[in-house]
Design an enzyme around this catalytic site. Structure first.
Site, PDB file in Angstrom:
ATOM      1  N   TYR A   1       0.843  -1.462  -0.077  1.00 25.77           N
ATOM      2  CA  TYR A   1      -0.033   0.204   0.075  1.00 25.77           C
ATOM      3  C   TYR A   1       0.746   1.209   0.075  1.00 25.77           C
ATOM      4  CZ  TYR A   1       0.845   1.009   5.086  1.00 25.77           C
ATOM      5  OH  TYR A   1       1.578   1.279   6.062  1.00 25.77           O
ATOM      6  N   CYS A   2       0.291   2.120  -0.465  1.00 24.54           N
ATOM      7  CA  CYS A   2       0.890   3.567  -0.287  1.00 24.54           C
ATOM      8  C   CYS A   2      -0.204   4.652   0.144  1.00 24.54           C
ATOM      9  CB  CYS A   2       1.324   4.077  -1.724  1.00 24.54           C
ATOM     10  SG  CYS A   2       0.351   4.361  -2.915  1.00 24.54           S
ATOM     11  N   ARG A   3      -0.256   6.112  -0.299  1.00 23.54           N
ATOM     12  CA  ARG A   3      -0.985   6.894   0.119  1.00 23.54           C
ATOM     13  C   ARG A   3      -2.245   6.804  -0.427  1.00 23.54           C
ATOM     14  NH1 ARG A   3      -3.425  11.386  -1.471  1.00 23.54           N
ATOM     15  NH2 ARG A   3      -3.929  12.746   0.280  1.00 23.54           N
TER      16      ARG A   3
ATOM     17  N   GLY B   1      -2.688   4.335  -3.369  1.00 23.27           N
ATOM     18  CA  GLY B   1      -2.889   3.192  -4.310  1.00 23.27           C
ATOM     19  C   GLY B   1      -2.103   3.320  -5.555  1.00 23.27           C
TER      20      GLY B   1
ATOM     21  N   ILE C   1      -3.934   4.261   1.994  1.00 26.26           N
ATOM     22  CA  ILE C   1      -3.901   4.638   3.429  1.00 26.26           C
ATOM     23  C   ILE C   1      -5.140   5.382   3.358  1.00 26.26           C
ATOM     24  CG2 ILE C   1      -2.371   6.047   4.016  1.00 26.26           C
ATOM     25  CD1 ILE C   1      -1.493   4.656   6.313  1.00 26.26           C
TER      26      ILE C   1
END
Length: 351
Positions: free
Chosen positions: A86-88, A90, A114
């Site tokens: 995951y990242c901020r 996607g 997230i």
């Protein structure tokens, strides 16, 4: 067949990645169910600053923008493992998932990142330590926090277990005053990167049991002494055995003489954890068996070379190995050397 697969993915909250079949996307519900499996590696591919601001508990952090991102991931995660990425939002994690999938990893990307996780009311953590989560035989959770070098924090069923806590090592400072008091505090031996009176005092409460070898108990003026071979039942579901830890190579035996220092085997609700302490690949390791998780040191000339660590892992045969106490030692080739042994090598920030 494609329709059946699509239905199965949808049931788990998963969908094929747009234009790519080499990784999957998951919504928050499906992602949460996925990472509840301890065998799945949770990977945050944002920057270290973003990670520190808040991350999903249990994640390791490797920035996908770094040029050696793939190499770092391959060193930290065993080949063929399933990775939840995951990242901020996607997007970066989708890129990372695609790159890792080409290396043979099974990747699932959190759609919406997230941001979606927090909007769904899911918890985020703000500590900067990597956390690995395991399940005991009866399904209880054990969390390992990689603090620094040989310092390990273990959470289990409301209990706090600390191993070799130190307040400062190099430029790394551990704020033990902000952590709960220890229920059980173990120290392996007297060297300053393992025995730190300040940390012991900060972690000691009314119910703390400080367990160590004779030298450290004498130096601190308190503590329950365990010698090599001693066993203690410290709770209904927690036992500990002190095992040998020493040097055997000519010219190194003065660092950790035989019989002085301890390693520990903790059995926590059936989960067996071997914390080797400062040792080389000693003959006594042949008698250590049924280990789920092993912490093995690698920092020549004081402990083991990478070749010795690999040999020790093949002898003990744990399910998971955490190389620790490794300083500047290059561990990048260790996972490949243990791949055929079925041992999951996890390299965390135990420099």
């Amino acid at each position: 067949m494609k329709k059946i697969i699509s239905c199965l993915l949808a049931t788990l909250g998963l969908t094929s990645a747009c234009g790519q079949a080499n990784f999957e996307n998951a919504d928050v519900k499906g992602f949460a169910q996925l990472i509840d499996d301890p065998s799945v590696v949770l990977l945050d591919v944002r920057t270290a600053a973003e990670f520190a601001e808040g991350h999903i508990e249990g994640a390791i952090n490797i920035d996908q923008a770094q040029g050696d991102f793939v190499e770092k991931t391959k060193a930290a995660v065993a080949a063929g493992k399933k990775i939840a990425v995951y990242c901020r939002s996607g997007r970066r994690s989708a890129n990372a998932a695609g790159r890792l999938a080409t290396e043979g990893y099974q990747c699932v990307n959190l759609a919406g990142g997230i941001v979606a996780w927090k909007e769904a009311g899911k918890r985020v953590a703000t500590d900067t330590y990597e956390v690995d989560i395991f399940k005991t035989k009866s399904g209880k959770t054990v969390k390992f926090h990689a603090l620094v070098h040989a310092s390990i924090r273990i959470e289990y069923d409301g209990k706090e277990i600390e191993v070799d806590p130190v307040t400062k090592l190099g430029n790394k400072v551990i704020d033990y005053a902000a952590m709960p008091k220890a229920d059980y505090l173990f120290v392996t031996h007297e060297h300053g990167d393992h025995y730190n009176p300040e940390a012991i005092k900060l972690l000691t409460g009314e119910k703390t049991r400080f367990i160590t070898n004779k030298r450290c108990a004498d130096m601190f003026g308190a503590g329950e002494v365990m010698a090599n071979g001693d066993k203690l039942q410290i709770a209904d579901d927690i036992s500990v055995e002190a095992v040998p830890a020493y040097n055997i190579t000519e010219g190194r035996t003065q660092f950790h003489p035989k019989g002085r220092d301890n390693g520990y085997i903790l059995t926590v609700d059936g989960l067996r954890i071997y914390i080797a302490g400062d040792t080389e690949d000693i003959p006594e390791m042949a008698a250590i068996n049924d280990i789920d998780i092993a912490f093995l040191p690698c920092n020549q000339p004081y402990t083991m070379t990478t070749a010795q660590l690999v040999k020790a892992a093949k002898t003990v045969k744990p399910k998971v190995v955490f190389p620790y106490h490794y300083g500047q030692t290059d561990l990048s080739d260790v996972p490949a050397q243990l791949k055929d042994e079925g041992i999951d090598v996890r390299i965390r920030h135990y420099e």
